[in-house]
Design a protein around this motif. Structure first.
Motif, short mmCIF file in Angstrom:
data_model
loop_
_atom_site.label_atom_id
_atom_site.label_comp_id
_atom_site.label_asym_id
_atom_site.label_seq_id
_atom_site.Cartn_x
_atom_site.Cartn_y
_atom_site.Cartn_z
N MET A 211 -13.45 49.54 67.49
CA MET A 211 -12.07 49.39 67.02
C MET A 211 -11.81 47.99 66.50
N ALA A 212 -12.38 46.99 67.16
CA ALA A 212 -12.21 45.61 66.71
C ALA A 212 -12.84 45.40 65.34
N GLU A 213 -14.02 45.98 65.13
CA GLU A 213 -14.67 45.87 63.83
C GLU A 213 -13.90 46.62 62.75
N LEU A 214 -13.35 47.78 63.13
CA LEU A 214 -12.53 48.53 62.18
C LEU A 214 -11.31 47.73 61.77
N LYS A 215 -10.68 47.09 62.77
CA LYS A 215 -9.48 46.31 62.47
C LYS A 215 -9.80 45.16 61.51
N LYS A 216 -10.95 44.54 61.68
CA LYS A 216 -11.35 43.46 60.77
C LYS A 216 -11.40 43.97 59.32
N THR A 217 -11.95 45.17 59.14
CA THR A 217 -12.05 45.70 57.78
C THR A 217 -10.68 46.08 57.24
N LEU A 218 -9.80 46.58 58.11
CA LEU A 218 -8.46 46.97 57.67
C LEU A 218 -7.65 45.76 57.19
N TRP A 219 -7.90 44.60 57.81
CA TRP A 219 -7.15 43.39 57.47
C TRP A 219 -7.98 42.42 56.60
N GLU A 220 -9.04 42.93 56.01
CA GLU A 220 -9.89 42.09 55.17
C GLU A 220 -9.07 41.46 54.04
N GLY A 221 -9.32 40.18 53.79
CA GLY A 221 -8.62 39.48 52.73
C GLY A 221 -7.32 38.83 53.13
N THR A 222 -7.05 38.79 54.45
CA THR A 222 -5.79 38.19 54.92
C THR A 222 -6.01 36.92 55.73
N ASP A 223 -7.22 36.39 55.72
CA ASP A 223 -7.50 35.20 56.53
C ASP A 223 -6.61 34.02 56.16
N HIS A 224 -6.13 33.99 54.92
CA HIS A 224 -5.30 32.87 54.47
C HIS A 224 -3.85 33.00 54.92
N TRP A 225 -3.50 34.06 55.62
CA TRP A 225 -2.11 34.28 55.99
C TRP A 225 -1.58 33.24 56.98
N ASP A 226 -2.45 32.63 57.77
CA ASP A 226 -1.98 31.57 58.68
C ASP A 226 -1.24 30.49 57.90
N LYS A 227 -1.78 30.15 56.74
CA LYS A 227 -1.16 29.14 55.88
C LYS A 227 -0.08 29.76 54.99
N LEU A 228 -0.39 30.91 54.41
CA LEU A 228 0.52 31.54 53.45
C LEU A 228 1.89 31.84 54.05
N LEU A 229 1.92 32.43 55.24
CA LEU A 229 3.20 32.85 55.81
C LEU A 229 4.05 31.65 56.22
N ILE A 230 3.42 30.55 56.58
CA ILE A 230 4.19 29.34 56.88
C ILE A 230 4.78 28.76 55.59
N GLU A 231 4.00 28.81 54.51
CA GLU A 231 4.52 28.37 53.21
C GLU A 231 5.71 29.23 52.80
N ARG A 232 5.61 30.53 53.05
CA ARG A 232 6.71 31.44 52.73
C ARG A 232 7.93 31.14 53.62
N ALA A 233 7.67 30.79 54.88
CA ALA A 233 8.76 30.45 55.80
C ALA A 233 9.53 29.23 55.29
N ALA A 234 8.81 28.30 54.69
CA ALA A 234 9.47 27.10 54.15
C ALA A 234 10.41 27.46 53.00
N ILE A 235 10.03 28.44 52.18
CA ILE A 235 10.90 28.88 51.08
C ILE A 235 12.20 29.44 51.65
N SER A 236 12.08 30.36 52.61
CA SER A 236 13.27 30.93 53.23
C SER A 236 14.08 29.86 53.95
N GLY A 237 13.39 28.91 54.54
CA GLY A 237 14.07 27.84 55.26
C GLY A 237 14.92 26.96 54.37
N ARG A 238 14.53 26.84 53.11
CA ARG A 238 15.34 26.10 52.14
C ARG A 238 16.51 26.94 51.64
N LEU A 239 16.22 28.18 51.30
CA LEU A 239 17.24 29.05 50.70
C LEU A 239 18.38 29.37 51.67
N VAL A 240 18.08 29.43 52.96
CA VAL A 240 19.09 29.82 53.93
C VAL A 240 20.22 28.79 54.03
#
Length: 255
Positions: A211-240
């Motif tokens: 199941m752990a290996e399956l999950k890795k394949t299901l989320w393949e290509g999202t390793d950059h989300w640790d940085k991406l989602l924080i960058e997105r949070a900054a956009i919302s943080g300004r607009l609010v």
């Protein structure tokens, strides 16, 4: 204040299944404390070798999740506070993404904004008819920036654009199922819960490594989300901080 005291996140473990439940008196909205506790609960379950599968649910019989807390949105005074608040959504989504167990979502009612993000971030969402969805962020002058990658991953760019642009329109559960947000849609709560019990039991007796290996394949290509989602949070943080958003939230609160 009393409402915040009544809000909670709790975890229960039974026969290889950890169920994480959150609650807030205002339609299961998500203030910063609940977001932090949700991320911690998912991390804790993810690190528990006895946990074979995770079920994410909210309490009550009405809304699954109303998204960001309006009270906390209007209390944000500067960009750093905005970043901190919206990062809470990033931390929850990334916790769900990176925990090795498969996560089943119990979607028993309407999802708004961040609630749609939660439904998208679980690995398998099982819903009941009446679980309508809406990404209302653009109507508030913000935009679904943090939850966007999770929603787009499930429903595709075209459907995500539809949700994002027509921010006042509800889409019903059948729309969400056909677009891939919901894996299953049941006519009754009993049917939904029976399906969740069946699947969680089956997964609790499946190979954790597989199941752990399956999950890795299901989320393949999202390793950059640790940085991406924080960058997105900054956009919302300004607009609010805009006057438009302040006025729009007040309108929503009195509607």
């Amino acid at each position: 204040m009393s409402q915040e005291i009544n809000a909670y996140v709790k975890s229960e473990f039974h026969n290889g299944i950890t169920t994480i439940e959150f609650f807030h008196p205002r339609s299961n909205s998500l203030p910063a404390r609940i977001l932090e506790e949700l991320a911690q609960a998912v991390h804790s379950a993810g690190n528990d070798i006895e946990t074979k599968v995770i079920v994410l649910r909210s309490a009550g019989e009405k809304a699954f999740c109303a998204g960001a807390s309006f009270e906390e949105l209007t209390a944000i005074k500067n960009e750093q506070e905005g970043l901190n608040f919206f990062s809470g959504f990033a931390h929850v989504i990334n916790a769900l993404r990176t925990c090795p167990q498969l996560v089943i979502g119990r979607i028993h009612g309407k999802c708004v904004g961040g609630g749609v993000g939660l439904a998208a971030a679980v690995d398998y969402a099982i819903a009941v008819e009446g679980a309508d969805i809406r990404l209302s962020e653009l109507a508030l002058g913000i935009g679904p920036f943090v939850v966007g990658p999770a929603v787009e991953r499930k429903v595709g760019k075209s459907a995500f654009a539809q949700l994002s642009i027509d921010a006042s329109m509800w889409r019903n559960g059948d729309w969400a199922r056909r677009k891939g947000l919901f894996a299953e849609l049941h006519p009754t709560v009993e049917g939904m819960d029976e399906s969740i019990a069946r699947l969680s039991y089956t997964l609790s007796h499946s190979s954790p490594r597989a199941m752990a290996e399956l999950k890795k394949t299901l989320w393949e290509g999202t390793d950059h989300w640790d940085k991406l989602l924080i960058e997105r949070a900054a956009i919302s943080g300004r607009l609010v901080l805009s006057d438009f958003t302040r006025q729009a939230i007040e309108k929503f609160k009195t509607a």
